[in-house]
Design a protein around this motif. Sequence first.
Motif, PDB file in Angstrom:
ATOM      1  N   CYS A   1      15.916  -9.872  76.093  1.00  0.00           N
ATOM      2  CA  CYS A   1      16.519  -9.518  77.378  1.00  0.00           C
ATOM      3  C   CYS A   1      17.787  -8.680  77.153  1.00  0.00           C
ATOM      4  N   ILE A   2      17.975  -7.672  77.984  1.00  0.00           N
ATOM      5  CA  ILE A   2      19.109  -6.760  77.871  1.00  0.00           C
ATOM      6  C   ILE A   2      19.857  -6.723  79.195  1.00  0.00           C
ATOM      7  N   VAL A   3      21.210  -6.731  79.103  1.00  0.00           N
ATOM      8  CA  VAL A   3      22.051  -6.668  80.305  1.00  0.00           C
ATOM      9  C   VAL A   3      22.625  -5.259  80.444  1.00  0.00           C
ATOM     10  N   ARG A   4      22.494  -4.712  81.639  1.00  0.00           N
ATOM     11  CA  ARG A   4      23.100  -3.416  81.947  1.00  0.00           C
ATOM     12  C   ARG A   4      24.037  -3.598  83.130  1.00  0.00           C
ATOM     13  N   VAL A   5      25.258  -3.069  82.997  1.00  0.00           N
ATOM     14  CA  VAL A   5      26.284  -3.215  84.030  1.00  0.00           C
ATOM     15  C   VAL A   5      26.570  -1.852  84.654  1.00  0.00           C
ATOM     16  N   ALA A   6      26.560  -1.790  85.972  1.00  0.00           N
ATOM     17  CA  ALA A   6      26.858  -0.550  86.706  1.00  0.00           C
ATOM     18  C   ALA A   6      28.086  -0.778  87.576  1.00  0.00           C
ATOM     19  N   ARG A   7      29.199  -0.180  87.180  1.00  0.00           N
ATOM     20  CA  ARG A   7      30.438  -0.335  87.939  1.00  0.00           C
ATOM     21  C   ARG A   7      30.543   0.733  89.023  1.00  0.00           C
ATOM     22  N   PRO A   8      31.268   0.426  90.100  1.00  0.00           N
ATOM     23  CA  PRO A   8      31.420   1.427  91.170  1.00  0.00           C
ATOM     24  C   PRO A   8      32.311   2.572  90.710  1.00  0.00           C
TER      25      PRO A   8
END
Length: 215
Positions: A172-179
Motif C-alpha cells: 500500500c502507498i500513501v499519496r498526499v495532495a496539499r491545497p
Amino acid sequence: MARRPAFAVLLAIAAWAGAGAPALAHPHVFVTARAEILYAPDGAVRALKHIWSFDEAYSAYITQGLDKNGDGKLTPDELAELAKVNVESLPDVGFFTTAKANGKPQEFGTPTGAGLVFENKILTLTYTLPLKTPAHANRSFGIEIGDPTYFVAFEIVDAPDAVITRDAPKGCIVRVARPPKLDPAIQQKLAQEDITATPDMTGLQVTTRALVACP
C-alpha cells in the motif's frame, strides 16, 4: 444553518474580543496536523488517529487558568477536561475529516483516547477516530482533512510522516495532495473579515487530501 466551531473556539474568541483584544480575521485558529490510518489484522481500515498542534497564541489563551497546582507546568491530567470538551464538539463539524473507501463515503464512530499535551508553548490534541464500520478498501482509501469554511486553518506537516498507515497490507502507498497557496489578494480579503463573518470560500481549496492505494 451555521456550524458551531470546535475546540471551544467561539467561546474563547468571543471572550478574547470582549476583553479588548484586537479584531480577529480569518482564519481564527491555525492547526499543524499529522494523521495515521489504522488497519485491522484482516486488512480493513478501522480508524484514523489525528495529531493536531495549535498555534502558540491560541494554545496560550485556551490554557489560561488550567495550571491547578501552580507549578508552571500543564500536565495531561490538568488538560483532561479541555480535551474532553474539544473532542465532544468535533461531531458538530464532522471532525474536520471525510473518508471514502473505494469511493464510498464512510461514517465515523465515537472518538477514543483523547488527550492534550502542552510542550514548548504548543498545545497538541491526539485522538483516535474509529470508522463506524471497518472498511475493506481493496482498491483505495482516501481522507480529506481541514475546515472548508476556513474558520480553522489546517496545515498538514511537510514531512514523510504527515499521513502514514499502521498495519496496512503489503504494497500500500500513501499519496498526499496539499491545497495550493492562497492568492495574496484573497488572503488580504480574508484578513479584512471581522470575527463574526463567514467568508465566501467558493472555488477555493483549503483542505488536504490523502489517498492510500493498495495492490
